[in-house]
Design a protein around this motif. Structure first.
Motif, mmCIF file in Angstrom:
data_model
loop_
_atom_site.group_PDB
_atom_site.id
_atom_site.type_symbol
_atom_site.label_atom_id
_atom_site.label_comp_id
_atom_site.label_asym_id
_atom_site.label_seq_id
_atom_site.Cartn_x
_atom_site.Cartn_y
_atom_site.Cartn_z
ATOM 1 N N GLU A 121 34.852 48.842 36.032
ATOM 2 C CA GLU A 121 36.408 48.987 34.749
ATOM 3 C C GLU A 121 35.728 50.337 34.161
ATOM 4 O O GLU A 121 36.924 50.441 33.026
ATOM 5 C CB GLU A 121 35.913 47.767 33.383
ATOM 6 N N VAL A 165 37.333 42.432 36.079
ATOM 7 C CA VAL A 165 37.383 42.618 36.872
ATOM 8 C C VAL A 165 37.858 41.459 38.085
ATOM 9 O O VAL A 165 36.578 40.783 38.691
ATOM 10 C CB VAL A 165 37.236 43.907 37.867
ATOM 11 N N ASP A 166 38.987 41.363 38.492
ATOM 12 C CA ASP A 166 38.911 40.022 39.153
ATOM 13 C C ASP A 166 38.063 40.363 40.128
ATOM 14 O O ASP A 166 38.122 41.192 41.080
ATOM 15 C CB ASP A 166 40.596 39.582 39.245
ATOM 16 N N THR A 169 39.385 41.957 43.337
ATOM 17 C CA THR A 169 39.072 43.441 43.594
ATOM 18 C C THR A 169 37.594 43.545 43.595
ATOM 19 O O THR A 169 37.725 44.305 44.195
ATOM 20 C CB THR A 169 39.991 43.655 42.289
ATOM 21 N N ARG A 170 36.863 42.761 43.343
ATOM 22 C CA ARG A 170 35.540 43.285 42.902
ATOM 23 C C ARG A 170 35.586 43.270 44.234
ATOM 24 O O ARG A 170 34.031 44.228 44.915
ATOM 25 C CB ARG A 170 35.044 42.070 42.145
ATOM 26 N N GLU A 172 36.373 44.397 47.237
ATOM 27 C CA GLU A 172 37.430 45.186 47.678
ATOM 28 C C GLU A 172 37.125 46.543 47.554
ATOM 29 O O GLU A 172 36.482 47.097 48.365
ATOM 30 C CB GLU A 172 38.798 45.420 47.806
ATOM 31 N N LEU A 173 36.141 46.376 45.956
ATOM 32 C CA LEU A 173 35.703 47.866 45.404
ATOM 33 C C LEU A 173 34.384 47.856 45.969
ATOM 34 O O LEU A 173 33.449 49.107 45.800
ATOM 35 C CB LEU A 173 35.598 47.904 44.210
#
Length: 207
Positions: A121, A165-166, A169-170, A172-173
């Motif tokens: 975030e 953050v969903d 997304t978390r 993926e990052l």
């Protein structure tokens, strides 16, 4: 990798995912853990460096009789009032950043674990770390864990999760992911594997 500080692993995950448990596993292997939440608690404890500013910004009702920040009351205000949350972050975040940097610079371990719940975030935090390690578990398990350890309701926990953050997304990052939905033995094995991997990465960079 910076020559001015240890190799830095940013540990993150949603509320109730088990970040503290994972951090303890790395600490047991001799790795320095710098925990932003722990620093925030210290800053807002009785006599903490942030107390005077918090009292001035929010008033005596948000300070306990013992002289600490009333975290439950403040959490509810911050989630209901964006301006209040911004004031809170404006007081705490610079102090957290300064103290975390001090602890990182003093770290004697081959790499350092920086526990940052809002790593993704906050781009300024993400830029500081060499790798992003995510602790993951199903959202339903997150909610149950937080309700068991706190006075928060299911709705309040869900509201906190909605501001983070969903999960997709978390993941993926993330550079690495630890699955904390199973038995303690499985978690321990993952920590050991990653610990060895990080040491190997460091060794190969020094060749």
């Amino acid at each position: 990798m910076s020559t001015e500080r240890p190799y830095l692993i940013g540990l993150t995950g949603g509320i109730g995912s088990g970040k503290s448990t994972v951090a303890e596993g790395f600490a047991a292997r001799g790795i320095t853990v710098v925990d932003a939440d722990l620093i925030a608690h210290q800053l807002s404890a009785p006599g903490g460096l942030a107390i005077d500013a918090l009292r001035a910004a929010f008033g005596d009702p948000y300070i306990t009789p013992a002289g600490a920040l009333d975290r439950v009351r403040m959490r509810r205000l911050a989630f209901e009032d964006d301006q209040a949350r911004a004031r809170l972050e404006g007081i705490l975040h610079p102090l957290i950043r300064s103290e975390s940097e001090r602890q990182v610079r003093a770290s004697p371990s081959p790499y350092t674990l920086l526990v940052i719940p809002l790593l993704f975030e906050s781009p300024s935090w993400r830029e500081r770390v060499d790798r992003a390690l995510v602790v993951d578990c199903p959202p339903a398990l997150q909610i149950e864990r937080v309700m068991q350890r706190s006075k928060l309701t299911r709705e309040e926990v869900a509201a906190i999760m909605a501001r983070q953050v969903d999960r997709a997304t978390r993941l993926e990052l993330a550079d690495e992911v630890i699955d904390n939905s199973g038995a303690p033995e499985a978690l321990e094995a993952q920590i050991e594997t990653l610990h060895r991997d990080y040491l190997q990465k460091l060794a190969s960079q020094r060749l």
